[in-house]
Scaffold this active site. Sequence first.
Site, PDB file in Angstrom:
ATOM      1  N   TYR A  37       3.611   9.945  -0.231  1.00  0.00           N
ATOM      2  CA  TYR A  37       4.635   9.408   0.655  1.00  0.00           C
ATOM      3  C   TYR A  37       6.030   9.740   0.110  1.00  0.00           C
ATOM      4  O   TYR A  37       6.470   9.198  -0.897  1.00  0.00           O
ATOM      5  CB  TYR A  37       4.503   7.899   0.800  1.00  0.00           C
ATOM      6  CG  TYR A  37       3.216   7.428   1.438  1.00  0.00           C
ATOM      7  CD1 TYR A  37       2.373   8.309   2.114  1.00  0.00           C
ATOM      8  CD2 TYR A  37       2.834   6.089   1.366  1.00  0.00           C
ATOM      9  CE1 TYR A  37       1.195   7.872   2.701  1.00  0.00           C
ATOM     10  CE2 TYR A  37       1.657   5.646   1.958  1.00  0.00           C
ATOM     11  CZ  TYR A  37       0.836   6.537   2.613  1.00  0.00           C
ATOM     12  OH  TYR A  37      -0.328   6.094   3.180  1.00  0.00           O
TER      13      TYR A  37
ATOM     14  N   HIS B  65      -7.292   9.645  -1.334  1.00  0.00           N
ATOM     15  CA  HIS B  65      -6.549   9.774  -0.087  1.00  0.00           C
ATOM     16  C   HIS B  65      -7.213  10.802   0.833  1.00  0.00           C
ATOM     17  O   HIS B  65      -6.930  11.993   0.762  1.00  0.00           O
ATOM     18  CB  HIS B  65      -5.112  10.189  -0.387  1.00  0.00           C
ATOM     19  CG  HIS B  65      -4.140   9.846   0.694  1.00  0.00           C
ATOM     20  ND1 HIS B  65      -2.765   9.858   0.511  1.00  0.00           N
ATOM     21  CD2 HIS B  65      -4.319   9.454   1.986  1.00  0.00           C
ATOM     22  CE1 HIS B  65      -2.169   9.510   1.631  1.00  0.00           C
ATOM     23  NE2 HIS B  65      -3.099   9.275   2.547  1.00  0.00           N
TER      24      HIS B  65
ATOM     25  N   ASP C 287       0.832  -1.193   0.000  1.00  0.00           N
ATOM     26  CA  ASP C 287       0.000   0.000   0.000  1.00  0.00           C
ATOM     27  C   ASP C 287       0.870   1.249   0.000  1.00  0.00           C
ATOM     28  O   ASP C 287       1.828   1.344   0.777  1.00  0.00           O
ATOM     29  CB  ASP C 287      -0.907  -0.009   1.238  1.00  0.00           C
ATOM     30  CG  ASP C 287      -1.867   1.156   1.255  1.00  0.00           C
ATOM     31  OD1 ASP C 287      -2.840   1.137   0.491  1.00  0.00           O
ATOM     32  OD2 ASP C 287      -1.630   2.102   2.033  1.00  0.00           O
TER      33      ASP C 287
ATOM     34  N   GLN D 221     -10.592   1.907   2.988  1.00  0.00           N
ATOM     35  CA  GLN D 221      -9.503   1.767   3.952  1.00  0.00           C
ATOM     36  C   GLN D 221      -9.810   2.700   5.114  1.00  0.00           C
ATOM     37  O   GLN D 221     -10.169   3.861   4.903  1.00  0.00           O
ATOM     38  CB  GLN D 221      -8.164   2.135   3.314  1.00  0.00           C
ATOM     39  CG  GLN D 221      -6.978   1.875   4.214  1.00  0.00           C
ATOM     40  CD  GLN D 221      -5.650   2.181   3.545  1.00  0.00           C
ATOM     41  OE1 GLN D 221      -4.767   2.763   4.167  1.00  0.00           O
ATOM     42  NE2 GLN D 221      -5.501   1.806   2.277  1.00  0.00           N
TER      43      GLN D 221
ATOM     44  N   SER E 234      -9.592   5.804   0.887  1.00  0.00           N
ATOM     45  CA  SER E 234      -9.022   5.785   2.228  1.00  0.00           C
ATOM     46  C   SER E 234      -9.748   6.862   3.023  1.00  0.00           C
ATOM     47  O   SER E 234      -9.540   8.058   2.806  1.00  0.00           O
ATOM     48  CB  SER E 234      -7.515   6.068   2.172  1.00  0.00           C
ATOM     49  OG  SER E 234      -6.945   6.001   3.458  1.00  0.00           O
TER      50      SER E 234
END
Length: 321
Positions: free
Chosen positions: A62, A131, A57, A186, A162
């Site tokens: 990131y 996200h 994931d 998520q 998410s």
Amino acid sequence: MQIPGTDLECSRLGLGTWGLGGRNAVEGLELGWPELSRETAKAILVSARDSGISFFDCSDFYGNGAAETLLGEVFGADREVLFATKFGLTSRLQPGANNLARDFSGAAALKCIEQSLRRLRRDAIDLLQLHGPGIETLTHNDLWRDLDAARKAGKVRYVGVSVRTSEVVTGRLNEWCAAPLVSTVQAEYSAATPQCVRAIHDADLRGRGLLARSVFCHGMLLRDPYGQTAFSEQDHRANKWNGKMRVRIAKFWSEVRMATVETKLSTLLRFSLAGSNVAMAVVGASSPSQVTELVEAANRPPMGANERRVVEEAAALAFES
């Protein structure tokens, strides 16, 4: 296992790669992790794969793409590895706030897909997740139109979301699961957020797969609340590791330890995997040896009802009182 809502076959334990992306400062706000050497980060990924983990994931946020690039270098040619990545967070703050600005326009989604495909060295993203969107994103018709087009073009196999913890505890999870294009959700599933755990238990997922994240509360639940020093200034957890959180964590473990001799990591991971509606757990690791510990815990027999009750009651006492 097959992730509900998809035909994706993978391990029930997934490896999250936020911590492998390293430092990520946005306008002076630290939103990343202490830097790991490239050799250590690659060793963690290889250890995970060798231990049977086949779901990784990620997010384009990131390390500003560094985690995706690392995944592509290590596993880009391994088609038995599934890549889940995310989009929507930007590298700027909302005006006058310490919150990240988000962009969930259709144009931004298409741009992010192309960039992620290049970094991951893939022709298709197995699972593309929004996200942390707000519920109003469901009305962004251009976004859903363009995501559907990307799926039909073969660039995205499945779309997920998410979800912010605040939206889970306020009952918005059902709305996300009712969205036609959303195949997975998520959400945080941690002893430190008992309201979120209960909301997931009560949700009607409509056959969608739920990926449990933040199982260890970003590792804070694994630390000795009094025996370790504070996090470094470059660590996003630095401002969260305060006196109140430490007291709560100490209280939680004092209650749990009366009824179990398991390690902290094993207790929390097995708790999440035994959760109602949970399809899989996505966890991070800071070393190859921790990967081994995670896999061993995940392979243990499922946590029984009595054990879960102990954790739930301790969580309520520590984090809701």
